[in-house]
Write an enzyme that holds these catalytic residues in place. Structure first.
Site, PDB file in Angstrom:
ATOM      1  N   PHE A 263       0.854  -1.188   0.000  1.00  0.00           N
ATOM      2  CA  PHE A 263       0.000   0.000   0.000  1.00  0.00           C
ATOM      3  C   PHE A 263       0.894   1.245   0.000  1.00  0.00           C
ATOM      4  O   PHE A 263       1.874   1.300   0.742  1.00  0.00           O
ATOM      5  CB  PHE A 263      -0.874  -0.032   1.250  1.00  0.00           C
ATOM      6  CG  PHE A 263      -2.019   0.939   1.224  1.00  0.00           C
ATOM      7  CD1 PHE A 263      -3.236   0.586   0.662  1.00  0.00           C
ATOM      8  CD2 PHE A 263      -1.875   2.207   1.767  1.00  0.00           C
ATOM      9  CE1 PHE A 263      -4.294   1.484   0.647  1.00  0.00           C
ATOM     10  CE2 PHE A 263      -2.927   3.110   1.749  1.00  0.00           C
ATOM     11  CZ  PHE A 263      -4.144   2.749   1.188  1.00  0.00           C
TER      12      PHE A 263
ATOM     13  N   ASP B  96       2.048  -5.810   8.072  1.00  0.00           N
ATOM     14  CA  ASP B  96       0.878  -4.942   8.092  1.00  0.00           C
ATOM     15  C   ASP B  96      -0.349  -5.839   7.885  1.00  0.00           C
ATOM     16  O   ASP B  96      -0.447  -6.542   6.872  1.00  0.00           O
ATOM     17  CB  ASP B  96       1.004  -3.888   6.981  1.00  0.00           C
ATOM     18  CG  ASP B  96      -0.132  -2.874   7.017  1.00  0.00           C
ATOM     19  OD1 ASP B  96      -1.235  -3.233   7.472  1.00  0.00           O
ATOM     20  OD2 ASP B  96       0.099  -1.738   6.569  1.00  0.00           O
TER      21      ASP B  96
ATOM     22  N   TYR C  18     -10.800   0.070  10.849  1.00  0.00           N
ATOM     23  CA  TYR C  18     -12.027   0.514  10.180  1.00  0.00           C
ATOM     24  C   TYR C  18     -12.388  -0.370   9.000  1.00  0.00           C
ATOM     25  O   TYR C  18     -13.397  -0.155   8.359  1.00  0.00           O
ATOM     26  CB  TYR C  18     -11.915   1.979   9.726  1.00  0.00           C
ATOM     27  CG  TYR C  18     -10.637   2.305   8.973  1.00  0.00           C
ATOM     28  CD1 TYR C  18     -10.498   1.975   7.631  1.00  0.00           C
ATOM     29  CD2 TYR C  18      -9.571   2.900   9.627  1.00  0.00           C
ATOM     30  CE1 TYR C  18      -9.317   2.249   6.956  1.00  0.00           C
ATOM     31  CE2 TYR C  18      -8.387   3.182   8.958  1.00  0.00           C
ATOM     32  CZ  TYR C  18      -8.268   2.854   7.623  1.00  0.00           C
ATOM     33  OH  TYR C  18      -7.103   3.106   6.972  1.00  0.00           O
ATOM     34  N   LYS C  19     -11.550  -1.385   8.694  1.00  0.00           N
ATOM     35  CA  LYS C  19     -11.849  -2.296   7.586  1.00  0.00           C
ATOM     36  C   LYS C  19     -12.677  -3.465   8.140  1.00  0.00           C
ATOM     37  O   LYS C  19     -13.823  -3.273   8.507  1.00  0.00           O
ATOM     38  CB  LYS C  19     -10.552  -2.709   6.897  1.00  0.00           C
ATOM     39  CG  LYS C  19      -9.906  -1.513   6.162  1.00  0.00           C
ATOM     40  CD  LYS C  19      -8.544  -1.784   5.578  1.00  0.00           C
ATOM     41  CE  LYS C  19      -8.038  -0.512   4.877  1.00  0.00           C
ATOM     42  NZ  LYS C  19      -6.586  -0.505   4.675  1.00  0.00           N
TER      43      LYS C  19
ATOM     44  N   ARG D  76     -12.912  -4.000  -7.185  1.00  0.00           N
ATOM     45  CA  ARG D  76     -12.549  -4.742  -5.981  1.00  0.00           C
ATOM     46  C   ARG D  76     -13.793  -5.053  -5.155  1.00  0.00           C
ATOM     47  O   ARG D  76     -14.631  -4.172  -4.940  1.00  0.00           O
ATOM     48  CB  ARG D  76     -11.566  -3.884  -5.199  1.00  0.00           C
ATOM     49  CG  ARG D  76     -10.856  -4.557  -4.084  1.00  0.00           C
ATOM     50  CD  ARG D  76      -9.761  -3.652  -3.552  1.00  0.00           C
ATOM     51  NE  ARG D  76     -10.326  -2.547  -2.782  1.00  0.00           N
ATOM     52  CZ  ARG D  76      -9.698  -1.958  -1.752  1.00  0.00           C
ATOM     53  NH1 ARG D  76      -8.493  -2.381  -1.400  1.00  0.00           N
ATOM     54  NH2 ARG D  76     -10.251  -0.970  -1.095  1.00  0.00           N
TER      55      ARG D  76
HETATM   56  C1  LIG Z   1      -5.897   0.800   4.542  1.00  0.00           C
HETATM   57  C2  LIG Z   1      -4.420   0.714   4.608  1.00  0.00           C
HETATM   58  C3  LIG Z   1      -3.653   1.766   5.137  1.00  0.00           C
HETATM   59  C4  LIG Z   1      -4.278   3.056   5.580  1.00  0.00           C
HETATM   60  O1  LIG Z   1      -3.477   3.774   6.473  1.00  0.00           O
HETATM   61  P1  LIG Z   1      -4.134   4.920   7.363  1.00  0.00           P
HETATM   62  O2  LIG Z   1      -3.004   5.555   8.060  1.00  0.00           O
HETATM   63  O3  LIG Z   1      -5.120   4.247   8.269  1.00  0.00           O
HETATM   64  O4  LIG Z   1      -4.850   5.860   6.444  1.00  0.00           O
HETATM   65  C5  LIG Z   1      -2.282   1.583   5.232  1.00  0.00           C
HETATM   66  N1  LIG Z   1      -1.693   0.440   4.818  1.00  0.00           N
HETATM   67  C6  LIG Z   1      -2.401  -0.574   4.290  1.00  0.00           C
HETATM   68  C7  LIG Z   1      -1.710  -1.810   3.853  1.00  0.00           C
HETATM   69  C8  LIG Z   1      -3.781  -0.463   4.147  1.00  0.00           C
HETATM   70  O5  LIG Z   1      -4.483  -1.445   3.591  1.00  0.00           O
END
Ligand SMILES: *Cc1c(COP(=O)(O)O)cnc(C)c1O
Length: 398
Positions: free
Chosen positions: A114, A185, A210-211, A357
């Protein structure tokens, strides 16, 4: 609704005309969460004012929530701190990990990671300015790229675009064979399927809530530190809430002798209370059952969509063992097609350049939903409904 023993949609507020296939991005509202938030605001903040830190025990809420998350990721109680955002927790884990291998200069990740994870690494390198290198490889080449130069292997277990799932146990073993520190992560893992942090032996893990955990927009992130390291890791952000005794108001920073040292500032109490409520749903849910149901739903979805829409190319691994809890299809007109679907109550999302997705969350999805969604996709694709000019305009959030 064959065998989905974890289905409990009545616990969520989801509009009747919606099939929600985006719980991998923002989980829906648990029915009791709004009341909980209101009680926190009205009764605790409103009536108790600052006393609520003690009377409503706000002060221990981050730990209590951390312990509930720990149970879902195979971590012992006391090993998970909550707060801030995932980006910040990733930065902290990375900074602490680099300190553990001062003689090495390479951070290894994969190209599918990400963007924020990669950006935080780039920013950290800029800050410490000691000729560190962020090295990325194709996801399938990662294990072979781990060598004695690598200080830290920093990966997201499930690729946000394709849903491809790394072998956490095997890659961690390879990292440790080369004496590299491992950071996972778990953004797309926590609440999606069983995670076994203890067995993996990874030093650090991070994730958001939040996911799949349904903590709501802006819910705090979490960070895990392997218990044997807790008293030695150096938290990059030395905030007062990570101090051994925040209310001693000591001018000298002394980190807490627990995972709490990864905390930074004042916790977001309202958001944490919502998350605490959302996590209650998992108390009697077995993640093995969630995984079984998720695989059944995803496999059915792939079969239905491929039979109905040969124009869509599966972009996720076909083997469920190599997949998280999402299914992605590549389609040249993926953006407008997703807008057309959302307009018809089937909510997924779009990821650049051409990925449609869909997330599978058996707590509130069953086979009927999956088949109905596939039929709507067929309607949109086979009638070119995505050509409607209204669907072409890109919103800021896709
Ligand atoms: C959703 C997601 C994020 C989001 O990071 P935030 O700091 O919460 O905005 C980061 N890394 C991954 C792998 C994600 O899927």
């Amino acid at each position: 609704m064959s065998g989905n023993t974890v289905y409990r949609k009545h616990l969520f507020d989801i509009p009747d005309d919606v099939i929600y296939l985006d719980g991998n991005s923002l989980g829906p509202l648990p029915k009791t969460a709004a009341d909980r938030a209101l009680a926190t605001i009205r009764s605790e903040w409103g009536q108790e004012l600052i006393k609520a830190w003690n009377t409503a025990d706000w002060i221990s809420l981050p730990q209590r929530v951390g312990d509930k998350i720990a149970r879902l990721i195979g971590a012992p109680a006391g090993s998970v701190a909550t707060g801030d955002t995932l980006s910040i927790k990733e930065y902290q884990a990375l900074a602490a990990a680099l300190k553990m291998r001062p003689e090495r200069r390479v951070i290894l990740s994969d190209e599918g990671n990400f963007p924020t994870d990669l950006y935080m690494a780039q920013g950290l390198i800029e800050t410490i300015d000691k000729e560190y290198e962020l090295r990325t490889t194709a996801p399938e080449d990662i294990a072979d790229a781990i060598n004695k130069d690598v200080a830290v292997v920093m990966l997201t277990e499930v690729d946000f675009r394709t849903g491809r799932k790394h072998d956490m146990i095997e890659i961690t073993r390879r990292a440790h064979d080369a004496r590299a520190v491992m950071i996972w992560d778990l953004a797309h893992s926590a609440g999606a399927f069983p995670v076994d942090l203890i067995t993996s032996n990874a030093e650090f893990a991070t994730g958001c809530t939040y996911k799949y955990l349904n903590g709501g927009p802006g819910a705090p992130a979490f960070i895990y530190v392997r218990p044997d390291l807790v008293e030695t890791v150096q938290p990059a952000l030395a905030g007062w809430m990570g101090h051994e005794a925040p209310f001693a108001m000591d001018p000298q920073y002394r980190p807490a002798m627990s995972t709490e040292r990864l905390r930074v500032g004042t916790p977001p109490v309202v958001q944490l209370s919502i998350l605490d409520e959302a996590l209650q749903i998992w108390e009697d849910v077995d993640l093995q059952d969630v995984r079984m149901a998720s695989v059944a739903l995803s496999d059915r979805f792939i079969a239905e969509v491929e039979a109905r829409c040969p124009q869509l190319q599966l972009a996720s691994p076909r083997d469920p063992a190599e997949r998280g809890s999402q299914v992605s299809f590549a389609f040249e007109h993926g953006y407008p097609a997703m807008q057309a679907l959302i307009d018809r109550g089937v909510i997924g999302d779009f990821r650049s350049p051409d990925i449609m997705r869909f997330g599978f969350t058996p707590l509130y999805l069953n086979e009927e939903d999956v088949v109905a969604a596939a039929i709507t996709i067929e309607t949109v694709i086979q009638n070119d409904l995505w050509r409607d000019p209204n669907y072409q305009l890109r919103s800021r959030v896709t």
